[in-house]
Scaffold this active site. Structure first.
Site, PDB file in Angstrom:
ATOM      1  N   GLU A 141      -0.749   5.189  11.464  1.00  0.00           N
ATOM      2  CA  GLU A 141      -2.149   5.231  11.034  1.00  0.00           C
ATOM      3  C   GLU A 141      -2.726   3.842  10.771  1.00  0.00           C
ATOM      4  O   GLU A 141      -2.063   2.978  10.200  1.00  0.00           O
ATOM      5  CB  GLU A 141      -2.241   6.080   9.752  1.00  0.00           C
ATOM      6  CG  GLU A 141      -3.635   6.177   9.160  1.00  0.00           C
ATOM      7  CD  GLU A 141      -3.635   6.909   7.823  1.00  0.00           C
ATOM      8  OE1 GLU A 141      -4.642   6.800   7.112  1.00  0.00           O
ATOM      9  OE2 GLU A 141      -2.625   7.561   7.488  1.00  0.00           O
TER      10      GLU A 141
ATOM     11  N   TYR B  44       0.829  -1.199   0.000  1.00  0.00           N
ATOM     12  CA  TYR B  44       0.000   0.000   0.000  1.00  0.00           C
ATOM     13  C   TYR B  44       0.868   1.255   0.000  1.00  0.00           C
ATOM     14  O   TYR B  44       1.854   1.350   0.728  1.00  0.00           O
ATOM     15  CB  TYR B  44      -0.917   0.051   1.231  1.00  0.00           C
ATOM     16  CG  TYR B  44      -1.605   1.382   1.318  1.00  0.00           C
ATOM     17  CD1 TYR B  44      -2.643   1.692   0.439  1.00  0.00           C
ATOM     18  CD2 TYR B  44      -1.159   2.364   2.198  1.00  0.00           C
ATOM     19  CE1 TYR B  44      -3.239   2.940   0.464  1.00  0.00           C
ATOM     20  CE2 TYR B  44      -1.753   3.610   2.235  1.00  0.00           C
ATOM     21  CZ  TYR B  44      -2.789   3.893   1.366  1.00  0.00           C
ATOM     22  OH  TYR B  44      -3.364   5.135   1.366  1.00  0.00           O
TER      23      TYR B  44
ATOM     24  N   HIS C 143      -2.510   0.690   6.981  1.00  0.00           N
ATOM     25  CA  HIS C 143      -3.680   0.425   6.141  1.00  0.00           C
ATOM     26  C   HIS C 143      -4.481  -0.793   6.599  1.00  0.00           C
ATOM     27  O   HIS C 143      -4.947  -1.602   5.791  1.00  0.00           O
ATOM     28  CB  HIS C 143      -3.294   0.314   4.666  1.00  0.00           C
ATOM     29  CG  HIS C 143      -4.263   1.010   3.760  1.00  0.00           C
ATOM     30  ND1 HIS C 143      -5.019   0.350   2.823  1.00  0.00           N
ATOM     31  CD2 HIS C 143      -4.601   2.322   3.669  1.00  0.00           C
ATOM     32  CE1 HIS C 143      -5.776   1.221   2.182  1.00  0.00           C
ATOM     33  NE2 HIS C 143      -5.544   2.426   2.679  1.00  0.00           N
TER      34      HIS C 143
ATOM     35  N   ASP D 212      -9.427  11.115  -3.453  1.00  0.00           N
ATOM     36  CA  ASP D 212     -10.834  10.755  -3.550  1.00  0.00           C
ATOM     37  C   ASP D 212     -11.697  11.581  -2.604  1.00  0.00           C
ATOM     38  O   ASP D 212     -12.790  11.175  -2.211  1.00  0.00           O
ATOM     39  CB  ASP D 212     -11.049   9.257  -3.321  1.00  0.00           C
ATOM     40  CG  ASP D 212     -10.562   8.764  -1.972  1.00  0.00           C
ATOM     41  OD1 ASP D 212      -9.974   9.568  -1.223  1.00  0.00           O
ATOM     42  OD2 ASP D 212     -10.766   7.575  -1.667  1.00  0.00           O
TER      43      ASP D 212
ATOM     44  N   ARG E  54      -9.492  10.331  12.582  1.00  0.00           N
ATOM     45  CA  ARG E  54      -9.105  10.546  11.202  1.00  0.00           C
ATOM     46  C   ARG E  54     -10.191  10.026  10.260  1.00  0.00           C
ATOM     47  O   ARG E  54     -10.084   8.971   9.657  1.00  0.00           O
ATOM     48  CB  ARG E  54      -7.795   9.796  10.985  1.00  0.00           C
ATOM     49  CG  ARG E  54      -7.260   9.949   9.618  1.00  0.00           C
ATOM     50  CD  ARG E  54      -5.924   9.261   9.455  1.00  0.00           C
ATOM     51  NE  ARG E  54      -5.728   8.968   8.072  1.00  0.00           N
ATOM     52  CZ  ARG E  54      -5.605   9.885   7.132  1.00  0.00           C
ATOM     53  NH1 ARG E  54      -5.635  11.166   7.460  1.00  0.00           N
ATOM     54  NH2 ARG E  54      -5.449   9.542   5.873  1.00  0.00           N
TER      55      ARG E  54
END
Length: 560
Positions: free
Chosen positions: A390, A317, A366, A470, A437
């Site tokens: 994250e 990723y 991810h 996006d 987030r």
């Protein structure tokens, strides 16, 4: 709409001479200008016909009305039949109904729906109301859909007249925007409803379900309107509904700003800081490529950089992997978590050596780790002082976040995959995150995100809203309005939009030396050029194909 038997519905109003007047009378109706307009007839597709009937009499028009139906397959779809039969409660609607390929007045509608015949179906189309009908019902009597009346007096006569979607892909990624029109000339709002992977479903939700709930309502009642959309379906939340709801929510805030002459951030308390600091992504197939990108970003003024690096297999990723990494395995292109846990600390060791102590470093797992693996990774990264780590766990494992956070020496940022504000609030209240987030359109828009920011402020959590390519420029503007106004702000994900996006969305924010500043124009300060948008037609997202390839070497699917 492909299953319906109706091609167009033609509506003739006694005081309406052409499409332009129709649009003024019932703003938001998408009359088809390519169709012939003659003698006061205006042609609309079936979905817009009911809307026209409902809206056209917001200003009283005297006289009778004729509805003409042009059918492809001599079928009247059930919703349109119900529209024509609405003035006779309790009468069953028969479907299919034959013989609809003629103009019909309301008495002819009775004939088709099983009442006593007044005409032969071989009669030529009528151009005027029937003299045989003693009392021709008004258009408002023909309404299929229930009206959702204003529940209390509004401060003025401003009303919502239409809601529609615009989908465009100036960077190749589908972006969904909701436009809310009003009966005030030139007053409309735009909101982000981008669920790239399932954008067709969002469009359908907006146009088939959401619009009818809010047309005719006062646009200033944002809380009531968004609650109505959320609660009326009974089962609620999820990425499709909440993105559609976000489009409405943000568009209403845009209208509120335009009506007041203020940017949205001033409507909700003004600034707590001048600008939002951002981070940018650096990711290469090798450690050297990643660090080359990072050095370039530092030279351009960024102070926060997310680092990702490729590895064997195509499932990596944020950076390019290498196909065929595991020859001889059932799935040679697989992604191996053990390799990831070995390579990632090595990347950050080099990065800290070469970039120095003053650059803040971030990383995205991810959602691919187990709770034990998450703690292992966090502890291995402790020497390198990450700003945050994250999405260590998938939503299915979020119940373990409080324990992982307690064992992690590195701050955790989570929430990108939250599809309700309730879920996101739980992340904060359960003590599982240091940074909340969310993709704010996935939780319902600006309004719920503002509530989350306040909750974060009182619990020591900071915000780090999701905003890659996006997210539409309107969604990015909403993020920044939250950032500059919240004491809980932590960092803002940054994306540098291409020139085509700036053309489609005039007013798109630009990152300068790593900083984002909100527009000072009313509302979001961003418009949408629909002619430009049409040049960048959206196709199905490529994410499905990529996710289908994110597998372990044994062939098992991984969280993408």
């Amino acid at each position: 709409m492909a299953s319906l038997g109706i091609d167009v519905v033609a509506i003739r109003f006694p005081l309406v001479k052409n499409v332009e007047v129709l649009r003024e009378t019932a703003a938001g109706i998408r009359a088809d200008p390519a169709r012939t307009v003659r003698e006061g007839w205006s042609y609309l597709d079936t979905r817009d016909a009911a809307r026209a009937i409902r809206l056209a009499l917001t200003a009283p028009l005297s006289g009778s009305h004729v509805v003409g139906v042009s059918a492809r397959d001599t079928l009247l779809d059930r919703p349109t039949a119900e529209m024509l039969a609405a003035y006779a409660p309790g009468v069953p609607v028969r479907s299919p109904i034959d013989g609809c390929d003629a103009a019909i007045d309301t008495t002819r509608a009775r004939t088709l729906l099983g009442f006593e015949p007044q005409y032969s179906l071989s009669d030529p189309p009528l151009s005027e109301p029937s003299p045989h009908a003693p009392e021709t019902p008004s258009m408002s009597d023909l309404l299929t859909e229930p009206t959702f009346e204003q529940p209390w007096p509004a401060r003025d006569g401003t009303r919502i007249t239409g809601v529609r979607t615009i989908v465009t892909a100036p960077e190749g990624t589908p972006l969904v925007v909701v436009r809310v029109d009003t009966n005030v000339d030139g007053l409309y709002g735009l909101g982000c409803a981008t669920f790239t992977q399932r954008w067709h479903s969002v469009v359908s939700f907006v146009e088939e379900h959401l619009e009818r709930l809010v047309v005719g309502r006062y646009p200033g009642d944002i809380e009531d309107l968004t609650r109505l959309v959320r609660l009326s379906g009974y089962w609620r939340d999820g990425g499709v509904e909440n993105n559609a709801l976000s489009g409405l929510d943000m568009a209403l805030w845009d209208i509120a700003g335009k009506r007041s002459g203020l940017p949205v951030h001033e409507l909700v308390g003004g600034k707590a800081r001048a600008a939002a600091d951002t981070y940018i992504h650096a990711g290469g197939a090798t450690v050297e490529e990643t660090l080359d990108q990072a050095r370039a970003y530092v030279a351009e003024g960024w102070r926060h950089i997310r680092l990702q690096v490729g590895q064997p297999g195509i499932g990596a990723y944020g950076a390019h992997g290498v196909g065929g990494g595991y020859p001889g395995s059932p799935y040679p292109d697989g992604w191996r978590v053990e390799e990831y846990l070995r390579v990632t600390p090595a990347l950050f060791e080099r990065a800290r050596q070469e970039l120095g102590p003053d650059v803040e470093l971030l990383h995205d797992a991810h959602s691919r780790l187990t709770p034990k693996q998450a703690v292992t990774l966090a502890r291995s990264l402790e020497p390198y002082g990450l700003f945050f780590l994250e999405d260590v766990l998938a939503p299915e494992e979020w119940r373990s976040l409080p324990g992982v956070r307690a064992a992690s020496p590195v701050p955790l940022a989570v929430g990108e995959l939250a599809t309700s504000a309730t879920t996101a609030a739980g992340l904060i209240l359960d003590g599982g995150v240091d940074f909340i987030r969310c993709h704010i359109s996935a939780i319902g828009g600006f309004s719920p995100a503002k509530k989350l920011a306040t909750l974060a402020e009182f619990t020591g959590v900071r915000t780090a809203w999701h905003a890659p390519g996006d997210t539409s420029p309107i969604g990015a503007a909403a993020n920044v309005a939250l950032d500059v106004g919240s004491p809980a702000f932590g960092i803002q994900e940054g994306h540098v939009y291409n020139d085509a996006t700036h053309e489609v969305f005039p007013g798109t924010l630009r990152i300068e030396d790593g900083w984002l500043r909100p527009n000072e124009e009313p509302g979001w300060g961003i418009d949408l050029d629909e002619d430009a948008a049409r040049r960048f037609a959206a196709e199905l997202s490529g994410h499905d194909a990529w996710a289908a390839g994110v597998r372990s070497p044994d062939g098992a699917l991984r969280y993408p």
